[in-house]
Design a protein around this motif. Structure first.
Motif, PDB file in Angstrom:
ATOM      1  N   ALA A  10      -7.875  -2.929   3.771  1.00  0.00           N
ATOM      2  CA  ALA A  10      -7.673  -2.163   5.004  1.00  0.00           C
ATOM      3  C   ALA A  10      -6.268  -1.595   5.102  1.00  0.00           C
ATOM      4  O   ALA A  10      -6.056  -0.531   5.693  1.00  0.00           O
ATOM      5  N   ALA A  11      -5.292  -2.277   4.507  1.00  0.00           N
ATOM      6  CA  ALA A  11      -3.904  -1.819   4.577  1.00  0.00           C
ATOM      7  C   ALA A  11      -3.728  -0.411   4.026  1.00  0.00           C
ATOM      8  O   ALA A  11      -2.877   0.352   4.504  1.00  0.00           O
ATOM      9  N   PHE A  12      -4.536  -0.056   3.026  1.00  0.00           N
ATOM     10  CA  PHE A  12      -4.387   1.267   2.412  1.00  0.00           C
ATOM     11  C   PHE A  12      -4.770   2.379   3.388  1.00  0.00           C
ATOM     12  O   PHE A  12      -4.225   3.483   3.303  1.00  0.00           O
ATOM     13  N   ALA A  13      -5.682   2.106   4.299  1.00  0.00           N
ATOM     14  CA  ALA A  13      -6.004   3.086   5.335  1.00  0.00           C
ATOM     15  C   ALA A  13      -4.900   3.140   6.384  1.00  0.00           C
ATOM     16  O   ALA A  13      -4.407   4.214   6.754  1.00  0.00           O
ATOM     17  N   TYR A  14      -4.487   1.978   6.870  1.00  0.00           N
ATOM     18  CA  TYR A  14      -3.489   1.943   7.945  1.00  0.00           C
ATOM     19  C   TYR A  14      -2.118   2.419   7.496  1.00  0.00           C
ATOM     20  O   TYR A  14      -1.320   2.874   8.321  1.00  0.00           O
ATOM     21  N   ARG A  15      -1.850   2.347   6.211  1.00  0.00           N
ATOM     22  CA  ARG A  15      -0.559   2.835   5.703  1.00  0.00           C
ATOM     23  C   ARG A  15      -0.421   4.341   5.883  1.00  0.00           C
ATOM     24  O   ARG A  15       0.707   4.879   5.901  1.00  0.00           O
ATOM     25  N   ALA A  18       0.846  -1.199   0.000  1.00  0.00           N
ATOM     26  CA  ALA A  18       0.000   0.000   0.000  1.00  0.00           C
ATOM     27  C   ALA A  18       0.881   1.249   0.000  1.00  0.00           C
ATOM     28  O   ALA A  18       1.903   1.302   0.688  1.00  0.00           O
ATOM     29  N   ASP A  19       0.477   2.245  -0.759  1.00  0.00           N
ATOM     30  CA  ASP A  19       1.254   3.481  -0.850  1.00  0.00           C
ATOM     31  C   ASP A  19       0.856   4.457   0.245  1.00  0.00           C
ATOM     32  O   ASP A  19      -0.324   4.582   0.602  1.00  0.00           O
ATOM     33  N   LEU A  20       1.859   5.177   0.763  1.00  0.00           N
ATOM     34  CA  LEU A  20       1.597   6.312   1.649  1.00  0.00           C
ATOM     35  C   LEU A  20       1.331   7.513   0.757  1.00  0.00           C
ATOM     36  O   LEU A  20       2.254   8.080   0.166  1.00  0.00           O
ATOM     37  N   CYS A  21       0.062   7.897   0.634  1.00  0.00           N
ATOM     38  CA  CYS A  21      -0.295   8.939  -0.341  1.00  0.00           C
ATOM     39  C   CYS A  21      -1.248   9.989   0.220  1.00  0.00           C
ATOM     40  O   CYS A  21      -1.486  11.011  -0.434  1.00  0.00           O
ATOM     41  N   HIS A  22      -1.805   9.757   1.429  1.00  0.00           N
ATOM     42  CA  HIS A  22      -2.728  10.742   1.996  1.00  0.00           C
ATOM     43  C   HIS A  22      -2.621  10.691   3.523  1.00  0.00           C
ATOM     44  O   HIS A  22      -3.499  10.199   4.218  1.00  0.00           O
ATOM     45  N   MET A  70     -11.721  -6.448  14.835  1.00  0.00           N
ATOM     46  CA  MET A  70     -11.021  -6.689  13.581  1.00  0.00           C
ATOM     47  C   MET A  70      -9.968  -5.621  13.274  1.00  0.00           C
ATOM     48  O   MET A  70      -9.085  -5.822  12.433  1.00  0.00           O
ATOM     49  N   HIS A  71     -10.040  -4.492  13.967  1.00  0.00           N
ATOM     50  CA  HIS A  71      -9.045  -3.445  13.767  1.00  0.00           C
ATOM     51  C   HIS A  71      -7.858  -3.557  14.719  1.00  0.00           C
ATOM     52  O   HIS A  71      -6.804  -2.949  14.482  1.00  0.00           O
ATOM     53  N   LEU A  72      -8.012  -4.316  15.771  1.00  0.00           N
ATOM     54  CA  LEU A  72      -6.976  -4.352  16.808  1.00  0.00           C
ATOM     55  C   LEU A  72      -5.635  -4.899  16.310  1.00  0.00           C
ATOM     56  O   LEU A  72      -4.588  -4.319  16.631  1.00  0.00           O
ATOM     57  N   PRO A  73      -5.597  -6.017  15.546  1.00  0.00           N
ATOM     58  CA  PRO A  73      -4.297  -6.478  15.055  1.00  0.00           C
ATOM     59  C   PRO A  73      -3.596  -5.463  14.150  1.00  0.00           C
ATOM     60  O   PRO A  73      -2.365  -5.297  14.230  1.00  0.00           O
ATOM     61  N   TYR A  74      -4.359  -4.785  13.299  1.00  0.00           N
ATOM     62  CA  TYR A  74      -3.752  -3.767  12.445  1.00  0.00           C
ATOM     63  C   TYR A  74      -3.191  -2.619  13.289  1.00  0.00           C
ATOM     64  O   TYR A  74      -2.092  -2.105  13.032  1.00  0.00           O
ATOM     65  N   ILE A  75      -3.931  -2.212  14.300  1.00  0.00           N
ATOM     66  CA  ILE A  75      -3.441  -1.161  15.194  1.00  0.00           C
ATOM     67  C   ILE A  75      -2.167  -1.617  15.885  1.00  0.00           C
ATOM     68  O   ILE A  75      -1.172  -0.879  15.945  1.00  0.00           O
ATOM     69  N   ALA A  76      -2.188  -2.837  16.402  1.00  0.00           N
ATOM     70  CA  ALA A  76      -1.008  -3.371  17.085  1.00  0.00           C
ATOM     71  C   ALA A  76       0.202  -3.416  16.152  1.00  0.00           C
ATOM     72  O   ALA A  76       1.333  -3.083  16.556  1.00  0.00           O
ATOM     73  N   LYS A  77      -0.019  -3.814  14.897  1.00  0.00           N
ATOM     74  CA  LYS A  77       1.085  -3.902  13.947  1.00  0.00           C
ATOM     75  C   LYS A  77       1.636  -2.526  13.594  1.00  0.00           C
ATOM     76  O   LYS A  77       2.862  -2.301  13.634  1.00  0.00           O
ATOM     77  N   PHE A 109     -10.835   8.577  -0.277  1.00  0.00           N
ATOM     78  CA  PHE A 109     -10.890   7.120  -0.351  1.00  0.00           C
ATOM     79  C   PHE A 109      -9.734   6.630  -1.221  1.00  0.00           C
ATOM     80  O   PHE A 109      -9.463   7.166  -2.296  1.00  0.00           O
ATOM     81  N   LEU A 110      -9.066   5.586  -0.750  1.00  0.00           N
ATOM     82  CA  LEU A 110      -7.841   5.110  -1.368  1.00  0.00           C
ATOM     83  C   LEU A 110      -7.971   3.731  -1.995  1.00  0.00           C
ATOM     84  O   LEU A 110      -7.148   3.360  -2.833  1.00  0.00           O
ATOM     85  N   ARG A 111      -8.978   2.973  -1.584  1.00  0.00           N
ATOM     86  CA  ARG A 111      -9.125   1.607  -2.094  1.00  0.00           C
ATOM     87  C   ARG A 111     -10.577   1.174  -1.985  1.00  0.00           C
ATOM     88  O   ARG A 111     -11.271   1.523  -1.033  1.00  0.00           O
ATOM     89  N   TYR A 112     -11.014   0.410  -2.961  1.00  0.00           N
ATOM     90  CA  TYR A 112     -12.367  -0.155  -2.977  1.00  0.00           C
ATOM     91  C   TYR A 112     -12.276  -1.589  -3.468  1.00  0.00           C
ATOM     92  O   TYR A 112     -11.505  -1.905  -4.385  1.00  0.00           O
ATOM     93  N   ALA A 113     -13.065  -2.473  -2.872  1.00  0.00           N
ATOM     94  CA  ALA A 113     -13.058  -3.882  -3.269  1.00  0.00           C
ATOM     95  C   ALA A 113     -14.410  -4.509  -2.962  1.00  0.00           C
ATOM     96  O   ALA A 113     -15.193  -3.972  -2.163  1.00  0.00           O
ATOM     97  N   GLN A 114     -14.681  -5.636  -3.601  1.00  0.00           N
ATOM     98  CA  GLN A 114     -15.896  -6.410  -3.346  1.00  0.00           C
ATOM     99  C   GLN A 114     -15.511  -7.856  -3.079  1.00  0.00           C
ATOM    100  O   GLN A 114     -14.566  -8.375  -3.687  1.00  0.00           O
TER     101      GLN A 114
END
Length: 300
Positions: A63-68, A39-43, A139-146, A273-278
């Motif tokens: 989700a990585a695109f937000a946390y990046r 994921a790019d750091l862009c915003h 579901m956000h806790l592991p990403y926050i921890a990382k 918004f940085l990423r969209y998926a289905q």
């Protein structure tokens, strides 16, 4: 739900680990690192993010695109706003726990901020069962921890379970949280999936002019995303009233928009918004899917 007097559970278990995501800390850490590296750091640096809360096999990469966009060296407190999926709640509720467990390391709840929120008289307390049944925050806790791993002893979390709020209550909670959003040491994580489409979700809105069903879903979601980017809570509410899009985190998103509104009058605020998926691409009325989107809010 319960009152302050019955608090006391010291730890909330990682109840969805092993099914929704890996319960092996090293494996989970590598998986999250892999997604973040792509994921790019862009915003950034993000003051708030919107990210999905489904199983990681479906939405972890999105989700990585937000946390990046998070700058961990700056962040001292992380507010997590997740929608209530299992209990009827007309307001917002706080956790009775003192820490949340993750397979990576435990996250400490900020008792001082909790006391400030309790003092407003507008927050209930979750009982342990409600807390551990709900996945929208966990579901956000592991990403926050990382993301915060290098600073794991230098930050706290403020989990907030958000109920089915009226527009007036969204505005009220927004006013309560505005000063916290304005502090550059605070990060807001807003938990939401987007359209839940299909008979099993009781939602089959389809505009044939858009092409395939999955293209209609994407068009519908992106209309909503554009309005969220406009930072207009009123416009987003009108969109929801018109289309009834099944965005499960619509109330946490609206609270964020309300909290941002006073800041946007005097400061430069930009939500993108940085990423969209289905989860799948629907082509027939028998299909179903859930949409995911990641966004970052920057305040200068």
């Amino acid at each position: 739900m319960q009152g302050r007097e019955s608090r006391g559970a010291r730890s909330r278990r990682a109840t969805h680990a092993g099914s929704w995501y890996s319960n092996h800390g090293a494996d989970l850490s590598r998986q999250l690192e892999n997604w973040l590296s792509k994921a790019d750091l862009c915003h950034g640096p993000a003051r708030a993010i919107i990210a999905p809360h489904a199983g990681y096999s479906y939405c972890g990469a999105c989700a990585a695109f937000a946390y990046r966009q998070v700058s961990p060296a700056v962040v001292k407190r992380i507010f997590i706003l997740g929608p209530s999926h299992h209990v009827r709640l007309s307001g917002c509720a706080l956790s009775e726990a003192q820490k949340y467990e993750t397979p990576i390391y435990d996250l400490k709840i900020d008792s001082e901020i909790y006391s400030q929120l309790e003092a407003t008289g507008e927050f209930e307390w979750m009982d342990k069962r409600t807390d551990e049944d709900e996945h929208s925050i966990e579901m956000h806790l592991p990403y926050i921890a990382k993301v915060m791993e290098e600073y794991k002893n230098q930050f706290t979390i403020i989990p907030i379970l958000v109920g089915s709020l009226t527009s007036d209550k969204e505005a009220m909670y927004g006013r309560i949280l505005t000063s916290y959003l304005g502090d550059p040491q605070n990060l807001f994580v807003v938990s939401s999936d987007f359209c839940h489409w299909g008979v099993r979700f009781n939602y089959t809105h389809y505009e044939k002019r858009c092409g395939q069903i999955h293209q209609s879903i994407e068009n519908l979601d992106k209309q909503g995303m554009d309005l969220i980017e406009s930072l207009s809570p009123q416009a987003f509410t009108e969109y929801l009233n018109k289309y009834r899009n099944t965005i499960c985190g619509r109330h946490p998103i609206s609270v964020l928009l309300q909290a941002c509104a006073p800041l946007a009058r005097s400061r430069q605020c930009s939500l993108k918004f940085l990423r969209y998926a289905q989860s799948t691409q629907c082509r027939t009325m028998d299909d179903s899917s859930v949409s995911y989107a990641s966004a970052s809010l920057v305040i200068d």
